[in-house]
Design a protein around this motif. Sequence first.
Motif: not given
Lengths: 160, 168
Positions: A29-40, A125-139
């Motif tokens: 479920a944690w991985l699903e928070l990431y956009a397909p092009q998302g990077v950690y 400190r951590h920084t999240h870059h988020l995009v809105r998707r389907n009523g939530s966000f993706r990282i």
Amino acid sequence: MTLSYETQREVELFLLNEAKLLDAGEFKAWLELYAPQGVYWMPSQPGQADAKNVASIMYEDHAILAMRVRRLLEARALVLTPMPRTTHLISNIEVTSDAPDQYVADAAFVYVEHQDGRQHIYSGRHTHHLVRRNGSFRIALKRVALLDCDGKHSPITIPI
Amino acid sequence: MTNFYKKGVLVNEEQDPVVRRYKAMLVERFGCEQAAAVLGMNRFNNIIYPNLIINAQHQQMRVTIPLAVDLTLIRFYCFRLKGAPDEMFHRAIRFLSTSGSPASMISSDDIEMLERCQRGLVKKASPWVNFARGADSDRRDSDGTVGGAASELPMRVQFEAWVNYLTQ
């Protein structure tokens, strides 16, 4: 862009949910928070801007994160035996937005990991870059700046 | 990391435009024969006694530094191949992050094993550490001794070298 209280709260809840999933071992479920092009990204140098020419502690795209999640769920790796218990604490969250449906959340964190009678504490400190998707966000990008990123480390196993 | 080690060559190496460009540069500079000799060295990790490991294929280097009897520092480095395409250095950086960082899914189990072995040694339950695995299948050839994949030959020869230095 000034954000409404609701939007800020929405982002905060998203970050808190991410922390909760990690602490609960819900790595899929944690991985699903990431956009397909998302990077950690966890840099190895303070203020590191370049992940191409400078080594990182972690620079993982979705495919490698998926491998990491499989490994976390397999319960076979020696370094994950016994499975560490964790607390991800997030505070001082500041959310900004420069473009519609895109948000940057900067926050302080403390991460405590307990395994087999030993405890490690990480902070920074951590920084999240988020995009809105389907009523939530993706990282799109999570950048984790450890205070001691350029120090010596024991194995780091659970994403911070 | 998709182009990982397989029988001594990089998978897809032949189709990889970056590696092809590198090979062409080598041939242009050193001629076919010497380029083939450089690329033909078919090894993954080269252990330089006593504490250096070089992986030329992925431009990686690892140094094991004993700090105290129960404390060891392991440093990972990567290096740039002079004149090679920048992409190869970027890959070496990626490889270093993936294989040598504290968060690596590849080396963290090895390091954990080292730490647990050390904790086991402190117990003094057994006065000996058995490094016999594979000893019955080692074979000597003109280059030295060759062991199978899971053989503890590398440990045996390093301890032999150490004993020689101590007793010479």
